[in-house]
Design an enzyme around this catalytic site. Structure first.
Site, mmCIF file in Angstrom:
data_model
loop_
_atom_site.group_PDB
_atom_site.id
_atom_site.type_symbol
_atom_site.label_atom_id
_atom_site.label_comp_id
_atom_site.label_asym_id
_atom_site.label_seq_id
_atom_site.Cartn_x
_atom_site.Cartn_y
_atom_site.Cartn_z
ATOM 1 N N THR A 160 0.869 -1.187 0.000
ATOM 2 C CA THR A 160 0.000 0.000 0.000
ATOM 3 C C THR A 160 0.908 1.239 0.000
ATOM 4 O OG1 THR A 160 -0.225 -0.140 2.417
ATOM 5 C CG2 THR A 160 -1.981 -1.097 1.085
ATOM 6 N N LYS A 186 4.065 -7.086 3.721
ATOM 7 C CA LYS A 186 3.787 -5.673 3.469
ATOM 8 C C LYS A 186 3.452 -5.029 4.801
ATOM 9 C CE LYS A 186 0.481 -3.512 3.163
ATOM 10 N NZ LYS A 186 -0.320 -2.596 4.054
ATOM 11 N N THR A 197 0.520 -7.392 12.520
ATOM 12 C CA THR A 197 0.581 -5.967 12.278
ATOM 13 C C THR A 197 0.828 -5.609 10.829
ATOM 14 O OG1 THR A 197 1.765 -3.973 12.847
ATOM 15 C CG2 THR A 197 3.003 -5.970 13.031
ATOM 16 N N GLU A 283 5.968 4.363 7.540
ATOM 17 C CA GLU A 283 5.532 5.555 6.805
ATOM 18 C C GLU A 283 6.407 6.756 7.147
ATOM 19 O OE1 GLU A 283 0.877 4.432 5.940
ATOM 20 O OE2 GLU A 283 1.357 5.680 7.667
ATOM 21 N N ASN A 405 -0.174 10.638 6.480
ATOM 22 C CA ASN A 405 -1.379 10.269 7.219
ATOM 23 C C ASN A 405 -2.401 11.376 7.349
ATOM 24 O OD1 ASN A 405 -1.145 7.431 7.943
ATOM 25 N ND2 ASN A 405 0.814 8.144 8.762
ATOM 26 N N THR A 410 -8.266 11.022 1.615
ATOM 27 C CA THR A 410 -8.845 11.974 0.670
ATOM 28 C C THR A 410 -8.034 12.036 -0.617
ATOM 29 O OG1 THR A 410 -7.627 13.647 1.904
ATOM 30 C CG2 THR A 410 -9.963 13.415 2.358
#
Lengths: 410, 410
Positions: A160, A186, A197, A283, A405, A410
């Site tokens: 992702t 992933k 997780t 991230e 994040n 959106t």
């Protein structure tokens, strides 16, 4: 803590299709907006003994129900995975969709529905575009292969916000036969165990029963995947599935097998490799943080302290800023919820001793800065209380974590 | 959850020196690099009945030891506070420094050493510049006053990365006498209870015994200061001190006093006001987040869910990005460590219903965006299981949080 001479050899060009009996593949069906792969599968040519662990989040996505059902007999032939949509919090319709994914792929690949596990990752709360998923499923069996390209396509299909694929493969001799253990995973955000997780898939051609495999998977997960954190959030979709084809031809592995420890070490190495790769690819991360706690009262206390330190937003921010801020490290240790002696703590950052028996040790700030600008930061904390030790992995907290994040949905 | 007609009145221009008997002040002694106040005190003209709660971090700064010692008899005349240096992890020397601060201020102000509490906030692990501290202490008594300027100087002297002062004052009638309750607090980073999670000072001219005050302080803290989080890190220096001069002349307040509930409500209002101000001023924050959990099995479960949601990095990032990402909210609820029914959850963001009995409800994205661009975001979660409810407060996670904490020490 894998130490000494490893009883296995890394296979540099290995993948989840290197163990005998496995094919894999991936394609773009349209769940991701960009034309990246978003649907993939791993298929075993024989019934594989299988095991799985799942998220401990009480809110669990629909595919977990399907996989639990398929694993009822301890066997799998395939795992089907989509990315781009988690199929979580999607109610009755989400469950029906997940079961339909299983049935459709089983039909397309010539398998029984109960042989297929399903996993999903992506946005929560939106229904799957089933027209696209079913189109993709129909094409997927033709995209499977036993070569590296198939494994790579699968590894891409499960990503992702990940920036890199996470894979590993080792081999070792058991009963004179070559046994492989390989994995793909992933995970980048919403990363905080308890459990996998993330999505993780381990393949092996070892002969091992599903119950021994389940026990091994659980204990290994506690020391690998459950010791990483990116942001303290535990996903609704975490799943780690292991499949053993048995085609290596060794005698069935159980805890009594004379080479069990070697196999377990190889299995742990693959899980640790994948877990660390997830932490490093957290991230927005620019660095892997490894926290080694020793001298704790017991292993559980060591784990708690290691995970609290590696999960501290202040420690993570300091590492991002290359700041040797040991005060935040000891403060995190002090709130881990387990007994520590606040006057007996040693802290090293890399080779730099910053605290000894809780007394600050003057250190070379330039050397610390140079070390902290590296891409792997090891923090060693000795609590000087007992023999418990543990390692946890995480990453730094950066502007990009916030950027990613603040704008995900959106 | 203060509801109905409040039994007290806000005093808009009130401060910690509004209750009878208190003087306060602050000055710059040189612990902060910029010429902002960094040393302050609150002094009571009579022995005040006093109470305190402290950080639960096992690593505790030296001044906490001093304050515990002074509070042994349940009375205080003064609290001395410095900012810019936490005097934590400073060993034997740090303890000696903290005791010397107490003795020096007592001498300068004409008090007994055992009448003085000490609190510190700032960088961990560096010895205090005691020459500067002692110079400042000598000048501090002359800087104290009972007017608003003295209270303001004190409020400024306790700040670190805070952007705004945090104060409050209310009054009410008890036994026909006017009683005031006021407070001042600091806290911006390393904010995560358990306990005060910051420095807080409450003054009142009510007559109340130190034991009743201690009980009230503890129960109130659990519902106010212990329900806020900025970054999940619990400081080594947290301390909340309450002092009651008794000069209002009411009959001594205990739980049996007919107006106890009114006084407790006023006391809670001040603590809640300060706690919310700390959350809103969290490092880098642009918004206050209030999470209201209802329908939990009990209050403890409601608190756990509320604090997990308000502390979730993903929820905090989503609020920063004005993203109505209810998936992250239910995911946080599911990992709070208490039983929830994953199929029975309602979620509202402001007035916008996003989830009902765990089914997504289509909502006006434009309206949600407009609401989420405000400076106070209320998330209401009904677990539909029982009567437990709780409120927690936090703030969004922003680029500035990372910037501030990547560069704090250097």
């Amino acid at each position: 803590m894998v130490q000494g001479t490893a009883p296995y050899t890394v296979v540099p060009d290995g993948s989840i299709t290197t163990p005998q009996g496995f094919r894999a593949g991936g394609l773009h069906c349209g769940l991701k907006k960009t034309p990246r792969h978003d649907l993939g599968a791993v298929v075993c040519e024989v019934p594989a003994n299988a095991a799985a662990v799942y998220t401990t989040n009480l809110v669990q996505a629909a595919p977990l129900k399907v996989t639990r059902d398929s694993l009822g007999d301890g066997r799998l032939r395939a795992v089907l995975v989509n990315s781009g949509n988690a199929n979580a919090c999607t109610g009755k319709r989400g469950e029906e969709d997940a079961f339909q994914m299983r049935a459709s792929f089983a039909a397309a690949a010539g398998l029984a529905a109960g042989d297929v596990a399903v996993a999903s990752t992506g946005v929560i709360g939106e229904p799957l575009r089933m027209d696209r998923v079913l189109d993709g499923i129909a094409k997927l069996p033709a995209a499977l292969s036993a070569d590296r390209a198939g494994a790579d396509a699968f590894s891409q299909a499960i990503l992702t916000t990940d920036l890199v694929e996470k894979t590993g493969c080792v081999k070792l001799e058991i009963d004179g036969r070559t046994v492989h253990v390989a994995g793909a995973a992933k995970g980048s955000g919403m990363i905080h165990p308890n459990m996998a997780t993330m999505l993780g898939f381990v393949t092996t051609d070892a002969a091992i029963g599903s119950e021994a495999l389940q026990r091994l998977l659980r204990t290994t997960t506690d020391r690998t995947f459950n010791m990483i954190t990116v942001d303290g959030d535990t996903s609704t979709n975490d799943m780690l599935v292991a499949m053993a084809s048995g085609l290596a031809g060794n005698r069935e592995l159980t805890e009594d097998h004379p080479q069990w420890a070697q196999f377990a070490a190889a299995f742990r190495f693959i899980c640790e490799t994948l877990a660390k790769a997830i932490a490093r690819d957290g991230e927005g991360a620019t660095k892997l943080i490894e926290v080694r706690v020793s001298g704790a009262a017991d292993e559980a206390a060591a784990r708690a302290v290691a995970k609290t330190i590696v999960g501290s937003s202040l420690v993570k921010s300091a590492v991002f800023g290359a700041d040797a801020n040991w005060g935040r490290i000891i403060a995190a240790a002090g709130r881990a919820g387990v007994p520590i002696d606040p006057d007996a703590v040693d802290i090293r950052i890399g080779d730099i001793v910053t605290l000894e028996r809780s007394r600050p040790i003057p250190f070379d700030e330039e050397a610390a800065l140079a070390y902290l600008k590296g891409d792997t930061i090891v923090i060693a904390v000795n609590l000087n209380m007992g023999a418990g030790e543990a390692i946890a992995w995480g990453c730094d907290l950066t502007y990009d974590y916030v950027r990613i994040n603040a704008a995900y949905r959106t």
